[in-house]
Design a protein around this motif. Structure first.
Motif, PDB file in Angstrom:
ATOM      1  N   GLU B 114       8.800   6.653  -5.078  1.00  0.00           N
ATOM      2  CA  GLU B 114       8.804   5.333  -5.497  1.00  0.00           C
ATOM      3  C   GLU B 114       7.256   4.809  -4.961  1.00  0.00           C
ATOM      4  O   GLU B 114       6.695   5.068  -4.017  1.00  0.00           O
ATOM      5  N   ALA B 116       6.859   0.981  -5.032  1.00  0.00           N
ATOM      6  CA  ALA B 116       7.543  -0.535  -5.710  1.00  0.00           C
ATOM      7  C   ALA B 116       6.431  -1.308  -5.815  1.00  0.00           C
ATOM      8  O   ALA B 116       6.390  -2.259  -6.889  1.00  0.00           O
ATOM      9  N   CYS B 117       5.418  -1.301  -4.955  1.00  0.00           N
ATOM     10  CA  CYS B 117       4.206  -2.371  -5.243  1.00  0.00           C
ATOM     11  C   CYS B 117       3.223  -2.064  -6.096  1.00  0.00           C
ATOM     12  O   CYS B 117       2.289  -2.642  -6.382  1.00  0.00           O
ATOM     13  N   GLU B 118       3.283  -0.835  -6.719  1.00  0.00           N
ATOM     14  CA  GLU B 118       2.401  -0.316  -7.419  1.00  0.00           C
ATOM     15  C   GLU B 118       0.846  -0.371  -7.002  1.00  0.00           C
ATOM     16  O   GLU B 118      -0.153  -0.791  -7.257  1.00  0.00           O
ATOM     17  N   SER B 124       6.127   0.271   1.624  1.00  0.00           N
ATOM     18  CA  SER B 124       5.886   1.490   2.122  1.00  0.00           C
ATOM     19  C   SER B 124       6.746   2.671   1.537  1.00  0.00           C
ATOM     20  O   SER B 124       7.142   3.758   1.885  1.00  0.00           O
ATOM     21  N   THR B 125       6.970   2.380   0.243  1.00  0.00           N
ATOM     22  CA  THR B 125       8.041   3.152  -0.557  1.00  0.00           C
ATOM     23  C   THR B 125       7.311   4.409  -0.932  1.00  0.00           C
ATOM     24  O   THR B 125       8.132   5.518  -1.161  1.00  0.00           O
TER      25      THR B 125
END
Lengths: 473, 195
Positions: B114, B116-118, B124-125
């Motif tokens: 993942e 998530a924050c691109e 921290s994904t």
């Protein structure tokens, strides 16, 4: 279409629904749409939950996850239905009949109360409501917090508490370029709050915030930190045994609180008109009113000492108290899930839906994910893991046959009929996209990423194309 | 969104023609935060460094930059062999190129990492474990990366954020393991089985 060895024709594709269109709902859906049809029901006309209404306006990168959720929502096996209140417009029982499985991901809309006298005086707000207010949550629109006082006290030392402190003290120039609501921006422009205390019942090594948020406070322009060095006694010696995250966080706190400022900091602090600081070992015991008796004038704090150490340390009252004058109190001690439907088991003490690995034991076909499953702590990444785990449990049950998907289920067709009988009109994802486009275009006019619509009525009117389409280029 | 597509096609030409630091805000690499030089570090360095950076972009293939991307490496000197080890322990070898970003490379190959924050250092994904022997070859993490890593469950000495790892020739053979156990706060004390 094959599901781990089983073949499903499109007519008998398992149908599952998720209650709650926030991060938990969408991350759970993301992992299920590989194999099943997922319908996401959301009470508000707009999706994304706390990503939209909780994440601070000055943390736009955290909101990038919306792009992932949008991809999920637009997947052929996913449908979003906003403006549907599960528990009122449709019951969980009706959902369980219409779908092979139901996943509750509706989060924590309630608030942990301090349980002290004076809690309901004017000038005392929950952080949930304060954050909802500056983030445009329709139910918090009328909050109108009074920012005419000099000192604010935030109770709690987690990331939400730090968000609140930071928004109260941020230079307006920063906030102007964010998606903070216009009324909040105007209120903050007129704010006279110059001092924010962030109060916790335990010590520096027990703060629940994370290092990124602490760093932001420590470097916030126009502000300087002010703390009590005695609160840090014994901390330096304990540093070496701490795990890395806690160690780095504590080191930064000590540096901010104790070290004489370097040249750059001294310069910044000398021009600083705003002050903030952690106050440790203090618990609220009463909110004291002014002479009129209706509004907060001070908070009586009990002085604590710590028994034990580390994460398990307990705050024990010493019997001493102190009264701290302040005109604004924001209680940031935790969100709380509420029961949604009498048919759903709910543990009122822990305020969660009792479950094992996301399975609601007492009800076959019922699952939960997100904060309603584990309690209201954790960042988006935590919720992501949590939701993936629930999805995995559901898929295991599907594979093992524990969840019987051999019979066809009507899914959204049945629910749409039930809603129509009640005069409820769901907002589908393309309707949300109209709202989205309008908010973005209104934001462009004033240099903001978006200007949020602030009421459900306006959102519905835009979704139905009754207003707003003239604003679009 | 049409503007960014147009920018993408003209980006290569623009970069080659530019003599000064370009306006990063229009570049999809910057916008998607997959630019290996974040705006803060660009500001820290002088303009000459930035010009070197621009040239480096022309040679790199970042997964989302459609025009310059090719799925097979033609020039063998540019190949970097990578192995992803997914959450079930399955090994997935990938032939990547110098300049590839570990997070977007994983996405390109359907690996469940993942972001998530691109890649904007706000989550921290994309947490991965880096193989011994390669971990020390990575540049030191920025403070912001360390801050985000602190929030990752099952943090280890060899933990890094995948979105911050850009492949260089000396990273050939690198193995990136996705953390297995998810951290969940089970209120009843249940410990999840590793999977």
């Amino acid at each position: 279409m094959v599901v781990r060895g089983k073949a499903f024709s499109s007519s008998t594709c398992p149908k599952v629904c998720v209650v709650g269109g926030g991060p938990a709902g969408f991350y759970t859906a993301q992992h299920l749409i590989k194999d099943v049809q997922v319908d996401v029901y959301e009470r508000l006309p707009v999706p994304f939950g706390l990503v939209r209404f909780g994440v601070a306006p000055d943390h736009p990168e955290v909101k990038n996850v919306i792009n992932t959720f949008t991809q999920t929502a637009k997947h052929s096996r996913c449908s979003f239905y906003g403006n549907v209140n599960v528990g009122k417009d449709v019951s969980v029982g009706e959902l369980l009949q219409a779908y092979h499985a139901v996943i509750l991901s509706y989060g924590a809309e309630g608030n942990r109360s301090m349980g002290v006298p004076g809690e309901h005086l004017a000038g005392v707000y929950s952080a949930k409501d304060f954050v909802g207010w500056y983030n445009g949550l329709p139910s918090c629109r009328e909050l109108n917090p009074d920012l005419s006082c000099d000192t604010a006290m935030v109770l709690g030392q987690g990331n939400v508490a730090l968000d609140v402190a930071r928004i109260l003290l941020s230079p307006l120039d920063f906030l102007k370029k964010t998606d903070i609501t216009q009324p909040a921006l105007e209120a903050l422009a007129a704010s006279r709050v110059r001092r924010v205390w962030i109060v916790g019942r335990r010590g520096p090594m027990q703060v629940a915030c994370t290092i990124k948020e602490l760093r932001e406070m420590a470097t916030l322009p126009g502000t300087r930190p002010e703390m009590t060095p005695a609160d840090f006694e014994g901390v330096r010696d304990a540093l070496k045994d701490l795990p890395r995250p806690r160690k780095r966080l504590t080191e930064l706190m000590m540096k901010t609180a104790l070290e004489p400022p370097g040249e750059k900091e001294r310069e910044r602090w000398s021009g600083a008109s705003r002050v903030w600081g952690f106050r440790f070992f203090r618990s609220p015991v009463e909110v004291l009113a002014d002479s009129g008796g209706k509004k907060v004038a001070a908070v009586r704090l009990a002085v604590n000492k710590l028994e034990g150490s580390g994460e398990a340390a307990q705050a024990v009252c010493t019997g001493e108290t102190e009264d701290v004058p302040c005109g604004l109190v924001i209680s940031s001690i935790g969100y709380k899930s509420l029961p949604i439907d009498a048919a759903v088991p709910f543990d009122p003490r822990r305020a969660i839906v009792p479950n094992s690995m996301g399975r609601v034991q007492q009800v076959l076909g019922l699952y939960c994910s997100g904060w309603v499953k584990t309690g209201p702590t954790g960042v988006i990444a935590t919720t992501m893991n949590n939701s993936f785990d629930t999805a995995r449990s559901l898929m295991e049950d599907l594979d093992s046959g524990k969840l019987d998907v051999s019979a066809e289920k009507p899914g959204s067709l049945r629910i749409a009929a039930l809603l129509e009988e009640k005069g409820v009109n769901p907002v589908v994802f393309s309707d949300w996209e109209k709202i989205d486009r309008l908010e973005v275009s209104r934001g462009e006019v004033c240099g903001k990423p978006r200007e949020k619509l602030l009421s459900v009525e306006e959102m519905l009117a835009v979704a139905r194309h009754l207003i707003g389409h003239f604003d679009l280029q | 969104m049409a503007a960014s597509a147009a920018v993408r096609t003209s980006m290569g030409l623009t970069l080659r023609l530019s003599r000064v630091i370009p306006d990063c805000s229009t570049c999809p690499l910057y916008r998607l935060k997959s630019c290996v030089n974040s705006s803060t570090s660009l500001q820290r360095r002088g303009s000459f460094d930035s010009f070197r950076t621009i040239n480096r972009h022309l040679q790199t293939t970042i997964g989302l930059c459609g025009e310059e991307d090719s799925s097979t490496a033609e020039d063998t000197e540019e190949v970097v062999n990578v192995v992803y080890i997914d959450r079930s322990g399955r090994r997935i070898p990938v032939k990547a190129k110098v300049g590839d970003n570990v997070l977007y490379l994983a996405h390109k190959h359907g690996i469940d990492l993942e972001g998530a924050c691109e890649a904007s250092l706000a989550c921290s994904t994309c947490h991965v474990y880096v193989s011994d022997g390669h971990f020390d070859k990575l540049p030191e993490p920025e403070e912001t990366e360390d801050d985000m890593l602190d929030m990752a469950p099952m943090l280890q000495e060899n933990s890094r954020l995948g979105c911050q790892i850009v492949l260089t020739p000396e990273l050939d053979g690198i193995e990136l393991t996705l953390p297995k156990i998810t951290r969940n706060f089970y209120v009843d004390g249940h410990v999840p089985k590793p999977h």
